[in-house]
Design a protein around this motif. Sequence first.
Motif, PDB file in Angstrom:
ATOM      1  N   TYR A  34       0.809  -1.208   0.000  1.00  0.00           N
ATOM      2  CA  TYR A  34       0.000   0.000   0.000  1.00  0.00           C
ATOM      3  C   TYR A  34       0.852   1.271   0.000  1.00  0.00           C
ATOM      4  O   TYR A  34       0.338   2.362   0.212  1.00  0.00           O
ATOM      5  CB  TYR A  34      -0.947  -0.028   1.206  1.00  0.00           C
ATOM      6  N   HIS A  36       2.121   2.821  -2.499  1.00  0.00           N
ATOM      7  CA  HIS A  36       1.813   3.702  -3.629  1.00  0.00           C
ATOM      8  C   HIS A  36       0.469   4.415  -3.472  1.00  0.00           C
ATOM      9  O   HIS A  36       0.119   5.250  -4.291  1.00  0.00           O
ATOM     10  CB  HIS A  36       1.840   2.898  -4.933  1.00  0.00           C
ATOM     11  N   HIS A  37      -0.271   4.114  -2.424  1.00  0.00           N
ATOM     12  CA  HIS A  37      -1.569   4.759  -2.196  1.00  0.00           C
ATOM     13  C   HIS A  37      -1.396   6.060  -1.411  1.00  0.00           C
ATOM     14  O   HIS A  37      -0.617   6.113  -0.466  1.00  0.00           O
ATOM     15  CB  HIS A  37      -2.480   3.842  -1.377  1.00  0.00           C
ATOM     16  N   ASN A  38      -2.139   7.089  -1.807  1.00  0.00           N
ATOM     17  CA  ASN A  38      -2.186   8.274  -0.950  1.00  0.00           C
ATOM     18  C   ASN A  38      -3.233   8.009   0.135  1.00  0.00           C
ATOM     19  O   ASN A  38      -3.924   6.988   0.120  1.00  0.00           O
ATOM     20  CB  ASN A  38      -2.486   9.551  -1.757  1.00  0.00           C
ATOM     21  N   CYS A  39      -3.382   8.934   1.062  1.00  0.00           N
ATOM     22  CA  CYS A  39      -4.262   8.698   2.212  1.00  0.00           C
ATOM     23  C   CYS A  39      -5.717   8.510   1.800  1.00  0.00           C
ATOM     24  O   CYS A  39      -6.417   7.642   2.348  1.00  0.00           O
ATOM     25  CB  CYS A  39      -4.132   9.849   3.211  1.00  0.00           C
ATOM     26  N   LYS A  40      -6.175   9.281   0.833  1.00  0.00           N
ATOM     27  CA  LYS A  40      -7.559   9.165   0.385  1.00  0.00           C
ATOM     28  C   LYS A  40      -7.794   7.803  -0.272  1.00  0.00           C
ATOM     29  O   LYS A  40      -8.803   7.147  -0.010  1.00  0.00           O
ATOM     30  CB  LYS A  40      -7.884  10.290  -0.590  1.00  0.00           C
ATOM     31  N   GLU A  41      -6.871   7.370  -1.126  1.00  0.00           N
ATOM     32  CA  GLU A  41      -6.993   6.062  -1.780  1.00  0.00           C
ATOM     33  C   GLU A  41      -6.941   4.933  -0.750  1.00  0.00           C
ATOM     34  O   GLU A  41      -7.695   3.962  -0.848  1.00  0.00           O
ATOM     35  CB  GLU A  41      -5.872   5.875  -2.796  1.00  0.00           C
ATOM     36  N   LEU A  42      -6.050   5.074   0.220  1.00  0.00           N
ATOM     37  CA  LEU A  42      -5.901   4.055   1.246  1.00  0.00           C
ATOM     38  C   LEU A  42      -7.174   3.941   2.086  1.00  0.00           C
ATOM     39  O   LEU A  42      -7.640   2.836   2.370  1.00  0.00           O
ATOM     40  CB  LEU A  42      -4.700   4.377   2.132  1.00  0.00           C
ATOM     41  N   SER A  44     -10.176   4.698   1.101  1.00  0.00           N
ATOM     42  CA  SER A  44     -11.173   4.085   0.227  1.00  0.00           C
ATOM     43  C   SER A  44     -10.962   2.577   0.138  1.00  0.00           C
ATOM     44  O   SER A  44     -11.924   1.794   0.205  1.00  0.00           O
ATOM     45  CB  SER A  44     -11.101   4.714  -1.163  1.00  0.00           C
ATOM     46  N   GLU A  45      -9.720   2.140   0.011  1.00  0.00           N
ATOM     47  CA  GLU A  45      -9.390   0.712  -0.029  1.00  0.00           C
ATOM     48  C   GLU A  45      -9.780   0.029   1.284  1.00  0.00           C
ATOM     49  O   GLU A  45     -10.298  -1.092   1.281  1.00  0.00           O
ATOM     50  CB  GLU A  45      -7.899   0.497  -0.287  1.00  0.00           C
ATOM     51  N   MET A  99      -3.419  -2.526   5.837  1.00  0.00           N
ATOM     52  CA  MET A  99      -3.877  -1.193   5.432  1.00  0.00           C
ATOM     53  C   MET A  99      -3.985  -0.255   6.626  1.00  0.00           C
ATOM     54  O   MET A  99      -3.614   0.917   6.531  1.00  0.00           O
ATOM     55  CB  MET A  99      -5.223  -1.277   4.705  1.00  0.00           C
ATOM     56  N   TYR A 103      -1.941   3.141   7.006  1.00  0.00           N
ATOM     57  CA  TYR A 103      -2.678   4.392   7.212  1.00  0.00           C
ATOM     58  C   TYR A 103      -2.211   5.088   8.480  1.00  0.00           C
ATOM     59  O   TYR A 103      -1.973   6.303   8.480  1.00  0.00           O
ATOM     60  CB  TYR A 103      -4.179   4.087   7.282  1.00  0.00           C
TER      61      TYR A 103
END
Length: 108
Positions: A34, A36-42, A44-45, A99, A103
Motif C-alpha cells: 500500500y 503507492h496509495h495516498n491517504c484518500k486512496e488508502l 477508500s481501499e 492497510m 494508514y
Amino acid sequence: MKSVLPCLVLLIALGACAKPPSSIPATAVSTSNYDHHNCKELYSEMTENSQELSEAEERQRNAVAGDAVGVFLVLIPPSAFTGDASADVALHKGEDIAMKAAYARRCS
C-alpha cells in the motif's frame, strides 16, 4: 468394532466442518503493498476491504450453519464438497491489518 466406526465417521465429519470467522487467523500481508496509495486512496481501499471482509464472514457463517445441519442430518458437512470462505476471510483480515498499519504510519 461396530460402535467404533460410527464414532470415527463422526470425528472425521466434524473435523471437516467450516470454522467460524472469529477463529480464522489473518494471512500475513505486507504494508508495502500500500506504499503507492495516498491517504484518500488508502481510506477508500480500507472501506472497500471492510465490506468484502463482512461479506466473506457472512458466507463463512452460512457454511458453518450448513455444516451443522449437514452433519446433524447425514453426518457429512456440505463444505467438505462445496468449500467455504475461510481463505477469503483470512486474506481480508490480513489486508485490513496491513492497510490500517500503513494508514496509521502515513496518514494519522
